[in-house]
Design a protein around this motif. Structure first.
Motif, PDB file in Angstrom:
ATOM      1  N   GLU A 237      28.335  14.224  14.028  1.00  0.00           N
ATOM      2  CA  GLU A 237      28.267  15.156  15.149  1.00  0.00           C
ATOM      3  C   GLU A 237      29.406  14.927  16.135  1.00  0.00           C
ATOM      4  O   GLU A 237      29.842  15.866  16.799  1.00  0.00           O
ATOM      5  CB  GLU A 237      26.891  15.070  15.806  1.00  0.00           C
ATOM      6  N   GLY A 238      29.896  13.706  16.216  1.00  0.00           N
ATOM      7  CA  GLY A 238      31.100  13.470  17.003  1.00  0.00           C
ATOM      8  C   GLY A 238      32.286  14.247  16.444  1.00  0.00           C
ATOM      9  O   GLY A 238      33.094  14.815  17.196  1.00  0.00           O
ATOM     10  N   PHE A 239      32.365  14.300  15.115  1.00  0.00           N
ATOM     11  CA  PHE A 239      33.414  15.079  14.460  1.00  0.00           C
ATOM     12  C   PHE A 239      33.248  16.566  14.759  1.00  0.00           C
ATOM     13  O   PHE A 239      34.230  17.273  15.043  1.00  0.00           O
ATOM     14  CB  PHE A 239      33.352  14.819  12.952  1.00  0.00           C
ATOM     15  N   PHE A 240      32.010  17.063  14.713  1.00  0.00           N
ATOM     16  CA  PHE A 240      31.758  18.475  15.024  1.00  0.00           C
ATOM     17  C   PHE A 240      32.220  18.798  16.448  1.00  0.00           C
ATOM     18  O   PHE A 240      32.867  19.825  16.686  1.00  0.00           O
ATOM     19  CB  PHE A 240      30.270  18.802  14.911  1.00  0.00           C
ATOM     20  N   ILE A 241      31.857  17.942  17.377  1.00  0.00           N
ATOM     21  CA  ILE A 241      32.210  18.174  18.779  1.00  0.00           C
ATOM     22  C   ILE A 241      33.719  18.274  18.945  1.00  0.00           C
ATOM     23  O   ILE A 241      34.243  19.206  19.565  1.00  0.00           O
ATOM     24  CB  ILE A 241      31.633  17.048  19.664  1.00  0.00           C
ATOM     25  N   ASP A 242      34.441  17.302  18.382  1.00  0.00           N
ATOM     26  CA  ASP A 242      35.900  17.298  18.528  1.00  0.00           C
ATOM     27  C   ASP A 242      36.527  18.526  17.878  1.00  0.00           C
ATOM     28  O   ASP A 242      37.471  19.117  18.420  1.00  0.00           O
ATOM     29  CB  ASP A 242      36.481  16.032  17.905  1.00  0.00           C
ATOM     30  N   SER A 243      35.997  18.927  16.736  1.00  0.00           N
ATOM     31  CA  SER A 243      36.584  20.045  16.001  1.00  0.00           C
ATOM     32  C   SER A 243      36.436  21.363  16.750  1.00  0.00           C
ATOM     33  O   SER A 243      37.365  22.184  16.773  1.00  0.00           O
ATOM     34  CB  SER A 243      35.928  20.161  14.616  1.00  0.00           C
TER      35      SER A 243
ATOM     36  N   THR B 258      26.291   0.379   3.983  1.00  0.00           N
ATOM     37  CA  THR B 258      26.900   1.129   2.885  1.00  0.00           C
ATOM     38  C   THR B 258      26.909   2.615   3.189  1.00  0.00           C
ATOM     39  O   THR B 258      27.899   3.316   2.941  1.00  0.00           O
ATOM     40  CB  THR B 258      26.134   0.867   1.573  1.00  0.00           C
ATOM     41  N   LEU B 259      25.818   3.120   3.760  1.00  0.00           N
ATOM     42  CA  LEU B 259      25.751   4.535   4.124  1.00  0.00           C
ATOM     43  C   LEU B 259      26.778   4.856   5.194  1.00  0.00           C
ATOM     44  O   LEU B 259      27.429   5.908   5.155  1.00  0.00           O
ATOM     45  CB  LEU B 259      24.344   4.905   4.604  1.00  0.00           C
ATOM     46  N   GLU B 260      26.917   3.978   6.173  1.00  0.00           N
ATOM     47  CA  GLU B 260      27.900   4.207   7.234  1.00  0.00           C
ATOM     48  C   GLU B 260      29.320   4.172   6.687  1.00  0.00           C
ATOM     49  O   GLU B 260      30.182   4.924   7.145  1.00  0.00           O
ATOM     50  CB  GLU B 260      27.711   3.171   8.334  1.00  0.00           C
ATOM     51  N   ARG B 261      29.545   3.319   5.692  1.00  0.00           N
ATOM     52  CA  ARG B 261      30.870   3.283   5.075  1.00  0.00           C
ATOM     53  C   ARG B 261      31.170   4.595   4.364  1.00  0.00           C
ATOM     54  O   ARG B 261      32.295   5.094   4.413  1.00  0.00           O
ATOM     55  CB  ARG B 261      30.969   2.115   4.095  1.00  0.00           C
ATOM     56  N   HIS B 262      30.154   5.166   3.715  1.00  0.00           N
ATOM     57  CA  HIS B 262      30.345   6.473   3.070  1.00  0.00           C
ATOM     58  C   HIS B 262      30.759   7.529   4.101  1.00  0.00           C
ATOM     59  O   HIS B 262      31.615   8.376   3.821  1.00  0.00           O
ATOM     60  CB  HIS B 262      29.060   6.920   2.378  1.00  0.00           C
ATOM     61  N   VAL B 263      30.127   7.501   5.277  1.00  0.00           N
ATOM     62  CA  VAL B 263      30.488   8.451   6.332  1.00  0.00           C
ATOM     63  C   VAL B 263      31.927   8.222   6.782  1.00  0.00           C
ATOM     64  O   VAL B 263      32.711   9.171   6.938  1.00  0.00           O
ATOM     65  CB  VAL B 263      29.525   8.337   7.526  1.00  0.00           C
ATOM     66  N   ASP B 264      32.289   6.955   6.977  1.00  0.00           N
ATOM     67  CA  ASP B 264      33.661   6.638   7.389  1.00  0.00           C
ATOM     68  C   ASP B 264      34.674   7.118   6.353  1.00  0.00           C
ATOM     69  O   ASP B 264      35.743   7.637   6.709  1.00  0.00           O
ATOM     70  CB  ASP B 264      33.804   5.131   7.597  1.00  0.00           C
TER      71      ASP B 264
ATOM     72  N   LEU C 259      35.003  10.906   6.661  1.00  0.00           N
ATOM     73  CA  LEU C 259      35.755  11.297   7.851  1.00  0.00           C
ATOM     74  C   LEU C 259      37.229  10.922   7.731  1.00  0.00           C
ATOM     75  O   LEU C 259      38.095  11.605   8.293  1.00  0.00           O
ATOM     76  CB  LEU C 259      35.142  10.649   9.094  1.00  0.00           C
ATOM     77  N   ALA C 260      37.520   9.856   6.986  1.00  0.00           N
ATOM     78  CA  ALA C 260      38.910   9.452   6.803  1.00  0.00           C
ATOM     79  C   ALA C 260      39.706  10.534   6.083  1.00  0.00           C
ATOM     80  O   ALA C 260      40.927  10.659   6.278  1.00  0.00           O
ATOM     81  CB  ALA C 260      38.981   8.142   6.023  1.00  0.00           C
TER      82      ALA C 260
END
Length: 289
Positions: A51-57, A103-109, A112-113
């Motif tokens: 959601e941080g990505f959504f906000i910035d976009s 591991t789930l957070e790494r998938h998100v990172d 986003l990368a």
């Protein structure tokens, strides 16, 4: 240029609620079912950074938007900031139940990368596609009480609240996309958004599948029978993936707009629960949990 069809009388209203700060959530908080619980836990882990990505976009296009869209972007941002805060708190409960979500957070990172260095319009397109996913899932959550039936009260209330606000602001990213691509030929706009949706769909399902299976592995649940149970949960009963397919496919139709289907009645069904939390226009900075 395609004409946006966001209702003229739509009001996007941030509801500043806090959920589950008292007490301890059960490990399998949804009907004592590890499959159902993992489905929502894995999704929640993606929300704070997503959601941080959504906000910035979306916010990147606010300054040259017309006053109505700029106001809706501001309200969208407020809602998403509160959603982020509440899912951070929810995810703490998940960790407190003994799950390792690294591991789930790494998938998100990693996901986003892939957006780093991309032009802003590409990130906006990805946001538009993902916001369609959240909107159609939100609709199904509120339209079919079976999805959250038997869930612990505060956890289920969080998901219903989030769903109501996702429906309410479902047109903002799309309208921002229409604004940002207003000089594009219609076919180019359709082709790009369709391609982005297909790529996003693959990544969304693959990421959630891996996340769910990782949480189930930590519960000692692995193998073909677990895969079969997960597939039945997603495509059989209650069948979230099956039930949102038609709404997902509508994205590719000429003349699509999220508000072609006005489902605000679902928001009204739950509105009274959050009346005391509605933020006044211009209310100050949100306080962290």
């Amino acid at each position: 240029m395609a004409k946006a069809t966001t209702p003229a009388d739509l009001t996007i209203t941030p509801r500043d609620r806090r959920f589950g700060r008292e007490g301890r959530m059960g490990r399998w908080w949804l009907n004592n079912d590890p499959i159902a619980t993992a489905f929502y836990n894995a999704l929640s882990v993606t929300f704070p950074k997503g959601e941080g990505f959504f906000i910035d976009s979306v916010r990147r296009y606010r300054d040259d938007a017309d006053p109505k869209l700029a106001s809706e972007i501001n309200a969208f941002v407020k809602q998403e900031v509160i959603h982020t805060r509440e899912h951070v708190a929810f995810n703490r409960h998940v960790v407190n139940q003994g799950y390792d979500v690294s591991t789930l957070e790494r998938h998100v990172d990693e996901a986003l990368a892939l957006t780093k260095g991309k032009p802003p319009i590409a990130n906006l397109a990805a946001t538009m596609a993902l916001e369609h996913f959240t909107a159609i899932i939100a609709h199904e959550l509120l339209a079919n009480p079976r999805h959250l039936a038997g869930g612990e009260h505060e956890a289920a209330a969080l998901w219903r609240w989030h769903a109501a606000e996702e429906i309410e602001h479902k047109g903002v990213a799309y309208d921002t996309w229409l604004h940002a691509t207003r000089d594009w030929p219609r076919f180019r706009r359709w082709w790009v958004k369709s391609l982005v949706m297909l790529i996003t769909t693959w990544r969304f399902f693959d990421g959630r599948r891996r996340g769910i299976l990782e949480l189930l592995r930590q519960d000692g649940l692995t193998g073909s029978r677990v895969w079969a149970r997960l597939a039945w949960y997603a495509f059989g009963r209650p069948g979230m993936a099956r039930k949102v397919f038609g709404a997902w496919a509508s994205f590719f139709l000429p003349g699509f707009h999220p508000w072609n289907h006005d489902d605000r009645r679902l928001i009204a069904r739950f509105e009274s629960d959050y009346a005391a939390a509605v933020m006044a226009p211009g209310e100050g900075e949100l306080v962290a949990a």
